[in-house]
Design an enzyme around this catalytic site. Sequence first.
Site, PDB file in Angstrom:
ATOM      1  N   ASP A   1       0.864  -1.179   0.000  1.00  0.00           N
ATOM      2  CA  ASP A   1       0.000   0.000   0.000  1.00  0.00           C
ATOM      3  C   ASP A   1       0.901   1.231   0.000  1.00  0.00           C
ATOM      4  O   ASP A   1       2.130   1.121   0.060  1.00  0.00           O
ATOM      5  CB  ASP A   1      -0.970  -0.048   1.174  1.00  0.00           C
ATOM      6  CG  ASP A   1      -0.253   0.006   2.516  1.00  0.00           C
ATOM      7  OD1 ASP A   1       0.964   0.255   2.539  1.00  0.00           O
ATOM      8  OD2 ASP A   1      -0.915  -0.203   3.541  1.00  0.00           O
TER       9      ASP A   1
ATOM     10  N   CYS B   1      -5.555 -28.323  11.946  1.00  0.00           N
ATOM     11  CA  CYS B   1      -6.743 -29.179  12.024  1.00  0.00           C
ATOM     12  C   CYS B   1      -6.408 -30.662  11.960  1.00  0.00           C
ATOM     13  O   CYS B   1      -7.158 -31.486  12.476  1.00  0.00           O
ATOM     14  CB  CYS B   1      -7.723 -28.817  10.908  1.00  0.00           C
ATOM     15  SG  CYS B   1      -8.428 -27.166  11.124  1.00  0.00           S
TER      16      CYS B   1
END
Lengths: 363, 363
Positions: A84, A300
């Site tokens: 940015d 997970c």
Amino acid sequence: MARDGEARAGVLRTPHGAVQTPAFMPVGTKGTVKGLTPGELHTIGAGIVLGNTYHLYLRPGADLVREAGGLHAFTGWDGPMLTDSGGYQVFSLAKTRRISEKGVEFASVYDGSRHTFTPELVTKVQEGLGADIAMVLDECPPANASREYHQESLRRTARWAGRCKAAHRRSDQALFGIVQGGLYPDLREESLNRTVEIGFPGYAVGGLSVGESREEMLRTLSVTAPMLPADRPRYFMGIGDPVGILQVIRLGVDMFDCVLPTRLARHGAALTAEGRINLRNAGHRRDLGPLDPGCPCEACTGYSRAYLAHLVREDELLGHRLITLHNVRFTVELCRRAREEILAGDYEGWSRAWISRYAGTAA
Amino acid sequence: MARDGEARAGVLRTPHGAVQTPAFMPVGTKGTVKGLTPGELHTIGAGIVLGNTYHLYLRPGADLVREAGGLHAFTGWDGPMLTDSGGYQVFSLAKTRRISEKGVEFASVYDGSRHTFTPELVTKVQEGLGADIAMVLDECPPANASREYHQESLRRTARWAGRCKAAHRRSDQALFGIVQGGLYPDLREESLNRTVEIGFPGYAVGGLSVGESREEMLRTLSVTAPMLPADRPRYFMGIGDPVGILQVIRLGVDMFDCVLPTRLARHGAALTAEGRINLRNAGHRRDLGPLDPGCPCEACTGYSRAYLAHLVREDELLGHRLITLHNVRFTVELCRRAREEILAGDYEGWSRAWISRYAGTAA
């Protein structure tokens, strides 16, 4: 570029590789996506990463990053990257700032030292950082600024954009323009026309997700996005929650960034297909099942909710790290799936069903 | 078991695999070696990991870990593991504690709740945690306790050791005894004889590295170690600095643990062949070379000192993580190399040269 309604599936080509869009850009504020290595970002399918010019300019300094060979070499991320311009941080972080036609003077959030960002300087700094995509310096006014202020500001932002383009030298770096205009459709149109008139290889929609309601945001985006050149990538600045992502994709956005998935992780919150959960809640303490059944990420498959909840409660680094990995992977995967559904012409139905499952059971 | 002077190179066989000794055991205080995954610990060659009964008993609770299938299943580390008895933490962390023949009553460091560790309880808790090696409950008196107190304490510790052995049921778990006795050679001998008389498959030397000088520690160890049964593994509790490791190996120690390599990392300090350096020091800010030339770990091959120094200064998770990885790998590798030199019969000369290089240029 395939379309399904307003939703788009495309490919963004950069010197560091192609990015399939829609694409979520994990934010590496200070030259690191908090807790993750570049290798992990590749593994979970992150296509493009964002760096913050404001922070990197102040710490460790743009000169050092340039000497190191640019942000790719400095951080070890060899894939596509966007920086940015620093404008957003100047307006959101700086306690004191003074804006003029020349640029914006501000006090560093780190040590109070005074600096001035001009369109020319942020262009040069971003060339030194060497991302594949750089952004023009823009002003991002507060959501509640007056119409008059927004008009004055968007015109200055357009003039700054022209100066950025004039200052920009690197042919291996794309410079994107930014559309402002607050929540006023006609000001959005004016900003867009002024920016497109200058001409950029891609366009961002800025000044949203800055305090207005989600409905106002979507309404404004829905009148802005269709006016953007269809053959250029469209970047929505600052969205990262799963529902919001699906909503902006539906309106024709190709790229977006947000610290949300990484910030949530530091607070112990994890994204799952059944909604967001907070691992600090007592209900997860003894849950020996996986965090998000069906997710193939390391968090997970390698650990139970109970173990992750333990790490989070004890504020252990490994907890932050694993939940961050999962949340970023979840968000990246959501975009990959959205792309598939766009290509299959099934985006509308799929995204409604997805949101319903996610939001219906949110904790 | 090969010997080179008093130094020993052996193999410790456990239900979760063999450990080549001398071996440094990284400390996973709360069921995680701070910031690292079990996969990374394997990659850097860690042979055996330590867990703290005191912390795990209080958080997340021994029952939960047992329900999860033990500490291996809970944490995902499938290699050899040792748990301490919690005794050391009770004596070093607890603000209030009351010792009796029965055991030790203490207030939790987390919430002040009251608990009592008896030899029978810590044995049962460790059986639930399911490490390959468990430790007897011992009292670790302060370095400045009186001779009379040390004598009384070591006799109680020996009685506790007998009760631990009597309570111990798991044939797939080895229970090690602990020698105390402060800095008194005759008390060390008495403690050792009482403990060996009970009979354990391995012995630890406790009560050192608790505030005495390095010279006092080495002198006491040098009279204790040779009296330990030569055919049983010897565990020195609480050493982790490179020079100290080489010194205790020289005196015939096989295993040791310490939080130092991980704790240093959190403070930005890294171990290198040229000595310990602190990445917060200004000199590293612009150093684009590797952290430790020649080290093949991810921190040293993927990033520059300048980038790591930036991460450390900004307190970024990735910095803690990468320096931890490096420091643990450095320490593990030092032991692997020491073993080679013992097998080659060259330990004395090699270790002196190594220490001279490391200590000579320490920052």
